[in-house]
Design a protein around this motif. Sequence first.
Motif, mmCIF file in Angstrom:
data_model
loop_
_atom_site.group_PDB
_atom_site.id
_atom_site.type_symbol
_atom_site.label_atom_id
_atom_site.label_comp_id
_atom_site.label_asym_id
_atom_site.label_seq_id
_atom_site.Cartn_x
_atom_site.Cartn_y
_atom_site.Cartn_z
ATOM 1 N N ALA A 115 36.553 -8.151 25.736
ATOM 2 C CA ALA A 115 35.224 -7.889 26.281
ATOM 3 C C ALA A 115 35.262 -6.562 27.022
ATOM 4 O O ALA A 115 36.293 -6.167 27.564
ATOM 5 C CB ALA A 115 34.830 -9.013 27.227
ATOM 6 N N MET A 116 34.136 -5.881 27.004
ATOM 7 C CA MET A 116 34.065 -4.570 27.640
ATOM 8 C C MET A 116 33.014 -4.627 28.729
ATOM 9 O O MET A 116 31.918 -5.134 28.515
ATOM 10 C CB MET A 116 33.696 -3.513 26.603
ATOM 11 C CG MET A 116 34.759 -3.358 25.541
ATOM 12 S SD MET A 116 34.221 -2.288 24.203
ATOM 13 C CE MET A 116 33.221 -3.404 23.255
ATOM 14 N N PHE A 117 33.338 -4.078 29.850
ATOM 15 C CA PHE A 117 32.463 -4.190 31.013
ATOM 16 C C PHE A 117 32.211 -2.822 31.615
ATOM 17 O O PHE A 117 33.106 -1.976 31.677
ATOM 18 C CB PHE A 117 33.132 -5.089 32.061
ATOM 19 C CG PHE A 117 32.424 -5.086 33.384
ATOM 20 C CD1 PHE A 117 31.426 -6.011 33.642
ATOM 21 C CD2 PHE A 117 32.746 -4.150 34.369
ATOM 22 C CE1 PHE A 117 30.760 -6.006 34.859
ATOM 23 C CE2 PHE A 117 32.077 -4.141 35.585
ATOM 24 C CZ PHE A 117 31.081 -5.074 35.829
ATOM 25 N N MET A 118 31.004 -2.634 32.093
ATOM 26 C CA MET A 118 30.731 -1.461 32.938
ATOM 27 C C MET A 118 29.467 -1.721 33.739
ATOM 28 O O MET A 118 28.699 -2.628 33.451
ATOM 29 C CB MET A 118 30.542 -0.211 32.083
ATOM 30 C CG MET A 118 29.279 -0.223 31.254
ATOM 31 S SD MET A 118 29.064 1.350 30.406
ATOM 32 C CE MET A 118 27.328 1.235 30.028
ATOM 33 N N PHE B 222 23.965 5.035 34.170
ATOM 34 C CA PHE B 222 25.205 5.152 33.411
ATOM 35 C C PHE B 222 24.929 4.623 32.004
ATOM 36 O O PHE B 222 24.950 3.425 31.773
ATOM 37 C CB PHE B 222 26.282 4.321 34.109
ATOM 38 C CG PHE B 222 27.681 4.752 33.791
ATOM 39 C CD1 PHE B 222 28.255 5.832 34.446
ATOM 40 C CD2 PHE B 222 28.432 4.079 32.847
ATOM 41 C CE1 PHE B 222 29.548 6.233 34.166
ATOM 42 C CE2 PHE B 222 29.732 4.475 32.557
ATOM 43 C CZ PHE B 222 30.288 5.550 33.225
ATOM 44 N N ILE C 207 37.904 1.498 35.701
ATOM 45 C CA ILE C 207 36.718 2.152 35.146
ATOM 46 C C ILE C 207 36.469 3.402 35.970
ATOM 47 O O ILE C 207 36.484 3.360 37.194
ATOM 48 C CB ILE C 207 35.486 1.228 35.211
ATOM 49 C CG1 ILE C 207 35.777 -0.110 34.543
ATOM 50 C CG2 ILE C 207 34.289 1.894 34.543
ATOM 51 C CD1 ILE C 207 34.658 -1.127 34.704
ATOM 52 N N THR D 152 34.942 4.814 30.635
ATOM 53 C CA THR D 152 33.578 4.472 31.043
ATOM 54 C C THR D 152 33.356 2.967 31.136
ATOM 55 O O THR D 152 32.410 2.522 31.752
ATOM 56 C CB THR D 152 32.559 5.075 30.061
ATOM 57 O OG1 THR D 152 32.983 4.758 28.729
ATOM 58 C CG2 THR D 152 32.498 6.586 30.198
ATOM 59 N N MET D 153 34.213 2.196 30.503
ATOM 60 C CA MET D 153 34.100 0.735 30.541
ATOM 61 C C MET D 153 35.503 0.165 30.644
ATOM 62 O O MET D 153 36.471 0.843 30.356
ATOM 63 C CB MET D 153 33.508 0.176 29.240
ATOM 64 C CG MET D 153 32.238 0.757 28.790
ATOM 65 S SD MET D 153 31.709 -0.036 27.244
ATOM 66 C CE MET D 153 30.839 -1.465 27.855
ATOM 67 N N SER D 154 35.547 -1.104 30.975
ATOM 68 C CA SER D 154 36.814 -1.796 30.807
ATOM 69 C C SER D 154 36.869 -2.320 29.373
ATOM 70 O O SER D 154 35.860 -2.353 28.693
ATOM 71 C CB SER D 154 36.935 -2.945 31.809
ATOM 72 O OG SER D 154 35.972 -3.928 31.503
ATOM 73 N N GLY D 155 38.044 -2.695 28.943
ATOM 74 C CA GLY D 155 38.189 -3.206 27.577
ATOM 75 C C GLY D 155 39.325 -2.489 26.868
ATOM 76 O O GLY D 155 40.239 -1.973 27.499
#
Lengths: 676, 262
Positions: free
Chosen positions: A356-359, A458, B174, B234-237
Amino acid sequence: MYKKQILSYCCALAIYTASAQQTDSLPGLKIDRTLLLKEVTIQPEKGISQSYQDQQRSNLQVLTDKILESTPGINMIRRGNFAMEPTIRSLNNGQITMTIDGMRIFGACTDRMDPISSYVEPNNLESLSFSVNPGGASYGSSIGGGINFKLKSPSFTSEKKVSGSAGLGFESNGQAYQSLAGIEYSAPNFAIQANGIFRRSGNYTAGNVEEISFSQYRKWNGNVSALFKTSEHTYLKTDYIQDEGFDIGYPALTMDVSFAKAKIGALSYVYFHPEKNIYWETKAYYNYINHAMDDTKRPKETVPMHMDMPGTSRTMGAYSALTYQPTLKHHIKARLDGFNNQLSAEMTMYPDDGAAMFMYTLPDLARTDIGLNLSDDISLNDQFNLQIGGRFDYAHDYIFSEVGKEQLSGMFVGDLSRNRFITNLNLELGYTLSHAWKFSAEVARAARSSTLQEGYSFYIYNRLDGYDYIGNPDLKQETSTNVNLSTRFHSARFVAEVSGFGYFFKNYITGSLLQGYSVMTIGANGVKHYVSLPSAKLVGAELALKWSPLDNLILTSLNTYARGSDNQGNGLPMIAPLKTVNAILYNFKQVSLQAESISYAAQNNVNTAIYGETSTPSSTILNLSVSKEFKFKGSPVLRANAGVDNLLDREYVQHLDIMKIARPGRNFLFRMTALF
Amino acid sequence: MKKIINIFLLIVGITFFAACSKDTETTPDPEKTKIAESTTTSGLTVSLWSDQTSYLVAYNKVYVQVKKADGSSVTNATVTYSPLMDMTTMKHSSPVEQPVYNTSDQLYEGAVVFSMPSGMMGSWGLTVKVNNESLVFNVSVNATVTNTKHTGTFLGTDGKSYSVSLVQPSTPKIGMNDLEILVNVKQDMLTFPPDAGLTIEVTPEMPSMGHGSPNNVNPVSSSNGHYKGKVNFTMSGDWRLHLKLLRNNTVIVEDAALDLLF
């Protein structure tokens, strides 16, 4: 006759009129007021538009969106069948302020799915007040004024009294219904009211008998408000609103909303002294908005990757506002206010394979703002009056968490907090030539800070142009010189109001392509960031006509036009084309009949390459409605209303409809509201 | 293998506690884990420490503590590491950075790039030489999390084999991260000297979505084959770092890709 009608409405509504009257009933010169206590900043044509608002509001059931939409100068940006976003003379978002009873509230959705107008309902609304210029009348710095949703308040009565309301409505298109109930208890030293409304709608059907998927919604709204008299001249007031929407479809967007919840609370202390013409309110408030987008109901093939996108907005604030009329020549308003708003929004994406990708899409952004408003309305003599006003803001933007700062460290260098002083000034000269003719000229210097979204967003996807947007913390204030000229003529049977306006911008905030950035949103066209254009302008005119050839017949025509262009002459986005609303209203005994046509010209002044907009064809729809008021012994009143919107079942879109999803086709409405 | 180490550790542990019970023991940073301990013939107790609970197929900081029998730290020993992978049919070493004493930690601090996990294929031995006395530690090297790759060997267009390892960020976040890459060139099976003469271009990518990130700073050679730059997550993952190695504008390795997950 018409006035009498209003008067009778008013009597029926007496239980709804607020004690706040005292303030507003100062012998103000500039406040155009109907007996329904609607306070409208002097925009003459608004006077004519009152008839619409009265019609719309009288049964307490129409969506706030619809009431706004029928107000000249206001056009709604539409993303779904619910929670449309108001624009004033096509100015929107950070260019106008929206407040509920003077309270600053900011939507939590990154895609602007929840303008704060979606968190108030007609049954807890006493009036809407508009201003088209910043300065003395405003609740925040802005380019084009704003909308204040004034909440209904219970009132003290000399004898104990209980009153209430109940209503039920049905709409054929979308199988929509709404039900409401309210109760008020009044006494000499205590008053309380509670109101609730529930609405639901299925998918609506557009004019070509095509069902628009994901256009459903469901919501409830409740409010409680109480007054406690603390002395002859003071009282305490508490307000609480809770509004919860569920399963709201946004056909124009890639995601729907699983819930949108607002909790809005306020405590006020009021000092009023009618003999001294003083009304002084001090209020502390807090509101919390929790919003979650949802793509789980969409067909799998339209969702390239499932994601969660929740967001929250918290605002606490306070203000102290004084209205004082020391002599008949001066009407002074002063207001000191402050708020702190915290925005946080995030996105988690779930690829079919991989982690999973989070921001954060809004990485814990905050603004603290302190503002001072001052205005004086001066009667120079019988013919001239002058209004001078100013608003001075100090705004401090910052990132309130370490993770937020860290995430933004990849995008911007250095400390990201920003301080700005913002000055809004307005000057208006009114001239009364004769009983029939009035003129006014207004100039204003408007300025606004970039919004937190414009400063720090963002990779927020904008469906209009299909770009991901990145903020720019170094945006200069957007400023504008506003000019407004208006004339009003009225005779016994005819009223004409015309105004011309111009907004001449400097540092107009818009998006600009960022080369070499890869998109975050699957399928986006590219990445833009916010920049300031050196200049832009918005010019337009409004014409309102009202003619009563017979005592019980009224014809009205409301026309608005605006044209926007940037420094290169390209058409600005989200500018509504020429709009004309023509209506005929016939009153007979307790029955009133109304036929109305709403037409938009085509909008071809668009620039697809720069702003992503495409032109929109013209449209016309026809609406009919009939209302009857039944009176009974004692005070109960039953209002019944039936109507049909889009009688000819036209398939149509308007220019501010994102993705140009067809609007509802023929819709039969039935509403009944009892007041007792 | 593990069993032996465990038993070994247990015995060592018991001895250790018995020996040190009355002493104020200088414990390294509590975040560090003791991997093994042994005593030289001259009576020096040598313990191996790691930032993780075990060594990984990656660039590993390897710490050594040297103590006399009385528990006092030896601060001026000459300590060297030589890792060796014994694959029965062949033996090879891996890039290593010899330790130097760090007074604040009271540890000898060096690094080893373990290029493969220990297991069926073979086992790692780490020879620690303290003042001409050698101790061989059998260390267990674990693979990093699935779908990650913190070090890799890439064949260059010049025919040489390059070891490219991620030194930083060790705990990615991040936002903007310090990026540090170590490049070693394989001279023979046992020698992997650092290569400081390259130019590196970094392009991060999220393989699940195909997007990259802006504002990255290409790592430049600082010392001993270390290259320092910046990487923006820019993101986690899942992230893939595409590293292009060039020497005098000639591409040596087109895509030395390392994979991270956080």
